[in-house]
Design an enzyme around this catalytic site. Structure first.
Site, PDB file in Angstrom:
ATOM      1  CG  ASP A   1       0.128  -7.034   4.250  1.00 49.75           C
ATOM      2  OD1 ASP A   1      -0.523  -6.629   5.246  1.00 49.75           O
ATOM      3  OD2 ASP A   1       1.305  -7.046   4.480  1.00 49.75           O
TER       4      ASP A   1
ATOM      5  CG  ASP B   1      -2.330   5.620   6.138  1.00 46.41           C
ATOM      6  OD1 ASP B   1      -1.102   5.623   6.664  1.00 46.41           O
ATOM      7  OD2 ASP B   1      -2.451   4.808   5.203  1.00 46.41           O
TER       8      ASP B   1
ATOM      9  CG  ASP C   1      -5.894   3.740   1.419  1.00 39.09           C
ATOM     10  OD1 ASP C   1      -4.909   4.098   1.718  1.00 39.09           O
ATOM     11  OD2 ASP C   1      -6.266   2.751   0.382  1.00 39.09           O
TER      12      ASP C   1
END
Length: 399
Positions: A379, A229, A191
């Site tokens: 989230d 990602d 990330d």
């Protein structure tokens, strides 16, 4: 010179964070909570919003309240973007006890894929259903979310434990006669140092961890979503570090497939609102996706419509130039109403469940629709990040 490099790296990181929140490029993040799927394994007990994790010892351990990965979207809502998430470790109990705003009679559940995909029997949503038999939301959440097969995440670098944890899931799937979906998520510099930072301490350690991961795969069919990602969000790395990560991902895929030739390994392709197909194909090619994997995955934790993702995935595959055996899987868990307005990334309102998980898509080169992000796990705005939040789950189920 060291100070200059450090300052430049910090500036690049801040630009990336700003971009993901829509400040520079109108992007926002849909955060994948650690506990996606029907029970995420190897999770931490007390992660905070910076993603600090500690290893668990059992494959059925509970997920931490820490967000996993943030990914840009061209579709957020200013009202949600400006909302502050709860403090780390904030209890979602008030949300869990609150009455639904609009009770409805349970509607039919999405039809599962003929039992082909595995529903891991340990998860936050299943726990909530068991503990709230009298809640008016329970029947709908149970039928439309808890009953569906979904991915199992492995988000902690835990050598010595990961083989057993993976084997617990894969052996359970064999017993059930179904195919599990596994998500290894421990790449170093995860990330880009954002909210989901963490992973293995270095690429050598990551390679050893992946060897242990592979030892738990068994010999039956399994789907592996390799490091969300890791490619689409790699531009914070230096050229040398990106090349090293690419080599590590190619090596990881080869390791997985050598351990279990029936494993299908898919590489990160972001989503249709991020990189162009040509740019994404270049990233995938550099990571060995063409020669080491079975295809790509898109829309993890995001909201873009399935039709848009399918077109995008085929465009990426076309830009890769073959081979024809490469396919794509799409996360459809929360994309029933498409992407939210510009600005939203954190539990945006007005969303809905997408198509039920299936390997029978009826679409060329689209191998499966999967629930990689488990609907209802927050989230960080509707509840503590990573926690199952029944109000949010109910809204998605009735959206």
């Amino acid at each position: 010179m060291g100070g200059v490099r450090t300052r430049r790296r910090a500036e690049r990181r801040e630009r990336r964070r700003a971009a993901r929140r829509g400040i520079m490029v109108g992007a926002a993040a849909a955060v994948v909570a650690v506990g996606t799927a029907m029970g995420m394994v190897s999770a931490a007990a007390g992660g905070d919003e910076r993603g600090r994790d500690t290893a668990r010892t059992a494959a059925t351990s509970r997920p931490p309240t820490a967000p996993l990965p943030a990914r840009p979207s061209l579709s957020p809502s200013p009202s949600m973007a400006s909302k502050s998430p709860p403090a780390p470790g904030a209890s979602p109990s008030a949300t869990a006890k609150s009455a639904p705003k609009r009770p409805v009679a349970p509607s039919p559940a999405p039809t599962p894929d003929g039992g082909l995909l595995y529903r891991h029997p340990d998860s936050q949503v299943i726990d909530w259903v068991r503990a709230h038999r009298g809640d008016p939301r329970r029947a709908l959440i149970e039928a439309r979310i808890a009953a569906q097969p979904a991915a199992v995440w492995f988000a902690v670098h835990n050598p010595g434990e990961i083989t057993r944890e993976v084997r617990t899931v894969t052996s359970g799937a064999v017993t059930a006669g179904r195919v599990p979906v596994l998500v290894p998520y421990a790449i170093p510099d995860r990330d880009c140092g954002g909210a989901s930072q963490g992973g293995a301490p270095d690429l050598d350690a990551y390679g050893r961890w992946m060897e242990e991961f592979a030892d738990g795969l068994g010999s039956a069919p399994v789907i592996v979503i390799l490091e969300p990602d890791s490619l689409a969000l790699s531009d914070c790395l230096s050229d040398a570090d990106r090349a090293a990560r690419n080599a590590a991902l190619a090596r990881a895929s080869r390791t997985l497939k050598a351990a279990n030739p029936r494993a299908k390994v898919y590489f990160d392709a972001g989503h249709s609102g991020w990189h162009s197909p040509a740019a994404m194909a270049g990233l995938l090619r550099a990571a060995g996706a063409v020669t080491s994997g079975d295809g790509i995955f898109t829309n993890v934790s995001n909201f873009h419509r399935t039709a848009d993702e399918a077109r995008y995935a085929r465009a990426v595959l076309g830009a890769l130039g073959g081979p024809a055996r490469l396919g794509a899987v799409i996360d459809t868990s929360r994309n029933g109403n498409g992407a939210p307005p510009a600005g939203a990334w954190c539990d945006p309102g007005g969303r809905a469940l997408g198509q039920a998980p299936t390997t029978r898509t009826g679409q060329a080169r689209i191998d499966a629709f999967l629930w990689i992000k488990l609907p209802g796990e927050s989230d960080g705005c509707r509840g503590a990040a990573g926690s199952f939040t029944p109000d949010y789950a109910y809204d998605l189920a009735t959206g």
